[in-house]
Design an enzyme around this catalytic site. Structure first.
Site, mmCIF file in Angstrom:
data_model
loop_
_atom_site.group_PDB
_atom_site.id
_atom_site.type_symbol
_atom_site.label_atom_id
_atom_site.label_comp_id
_atom_site.label_asym_id
_atom_site.label_seq_id
_atom_site.Cartn_x
_atom_site.Cartn_y
_atom_site.Cartn_z
ATOM 1 N N ASP A 11 -33.614 11.276 35.144
ATOM 2 C CA ASP A 11 -34.041 12.182 36.082
ATOM 3 C C ASP A 11 -35.390 12.206 36.092
ATOM 4 O OD1 ASP A 11 -31.593 12.596 36.927
ATOM 5 O OD2 ASP A 11 -30.990 14.719 35.929
ATOM 6 N N TYR A 28 -22.792 12.602 32.751
ATOM 7 C CA TYR A 28 -23.803 13.486 32.719
ATOM 8 C C TYR A 28 -23.920 15.158 32.497
ATOM 9 C CZ TYR A 28 -23.234 11.428 37.728
ATOM 10 O OH TYR A 28 -23.654 10.233 39.040
#
Length: 331
Positions: free
Chosen positions: A153, A294
């Site tokens: 990210d 995740y």
């Protein structure tokens, strides 16, 4: 038979034509070597006009591993949302044609855009350009494509030995720098100004390696810092969290990315947990997990979309402060 005779005649004609083309090529460019694989230049021959077309430089592929040591940088160029809305009409998510006239400038960007100031980019820097811009200028290439083994990210650092990647330099007009990849790697690091750095030196790659990278599944180790509502009780809470080691998570596509990814439930295993470092009501936890896990959602639970989660076993809200990729376990 007549069929066999016609086939033989056709093959002979093709052979004679290729021989004639080779002879003409060597007459025009006697210093150029003809090769059957991995050419530096490709030259098309127009049979209808019976002439050679302008040479096309073959792409250069370079492999490396990058460390992203600051937060707030996307891996690849991120087109400006404001410009994209103005130029995309029906297809709101269509990517802008971003070139490298100024290494990252958008050809379709709105020069009057108040957000990007005409750059065409949502974020001024990217790993792609911090590594690629120096390569574009060094090889006099038209553009650079970036192929990574996954991506972190924007707000996540990538440390350890870094993330494997391949850069593809399009239509390079110079190839001499390939003779000294050590100096080239040093120059790339200097250009990136400490935001991104290469782990080790670049090496020559090939057209097949990007697909191999994207298909690879590597386990990863992370360190995540999060805040626990009401504080973290050493002993009781530590035991509850460590009990998640070896668990298989049911992870529904996170709410933060569901607008661009299929809504699926994926099974991912937590391989190892610990150590746990407690600092008041904040906790740092090291996690080793399967590729595609995740990690932020494993901690905060994503409103029940990830089960089990740290927040679930603690019975209290957990807010992520930061996340680092500590190691990507790939050869």
């Amino acid at each position: 038979s007549h069929a066999t005779s016609d086939k033989d005649s056709s093959g002979d004609a093709k052979t004679r034509t290729l021989q004639a083309l080779r002879q003409e090529f060597k007459r025009r460019w006697p210093e150029v070597e003809l090769v059957s694989q991995n050419p530096d230049l490709q030259i098309l021959f127009d049979m209808s006009l019976w002439q050679f077309m302008p040479a096309i430089p073959s792409a250069i592929f370079l492999y490396g591993r990058y460390r992203k040591v600051v937060r707030g940088i996307p891996q690849t160029r991120w087109p400006c949302a404001s410009c994209r809305e103005e130029t995309s009409s029906r297809y709101a998510k269509r990517k802008l044609d971003i070139g490298v006239a100024n290494c990252g400038g958008g050809k379709e960007a709105n020069e009057n855009c108040s957000f990007c100031k005409g750059s065409g980019l949502q974020y001024p820097d990217s790993v792609q350009d911090l590594i690629g811009c120096k390569l574009v200028s060094t090889f006099a290439a038209e553009d650079v494509a970036f192929h990574g083994m996954g991506r972190e990210d924007i707000d996540v650092r990538c440390l350890g030995r870094g993330r494997p990647f391949v850069v593809e330099l399009k239509s390079p007009r110079r190839r001499a720098p390939l003779k000294d990849l050590v100096s080239l790697s040093t120059a790339v690091n200097a250009y990136a100004q400490g935001k991104v750095e290469l782990y080790g030196d670049l090496r020559i790659s090939n057209r097949a390696e990007p697909a191999q990278l994207k298909a690879a599944a590597a386990d990863k180790t992370y360190t995540i810092r999060f805040r626990v509502e009401g504080g973290f009780v050493v002993g009781q809470d530590s035991e509850a969290v460590m009990g998640l080691a070896g668990s298989v998570l049911d992870q529904r596509t996170p709410a933060r990315v569901e607008h661009r990814r299929a809504d699926l439930v994926r099974g991912r295993r937590i391989l190892e947990l610990g150590p746990i470092v407690v600092d008041g009501n904040e906790v740092e936890l090291t996690i080793k997990a399967e590729s595609g896990t995740y990690i932020k959602e494993f901690v905060h639970g994503d409103s029940g979309r990830t089960v089990p989660s740290v927040a679930e076993v603690l019975g209290r809200r957990c807010d992520v402060v930061w996340l680092d990729v500590k190691e990507i376990h790939a050869e």
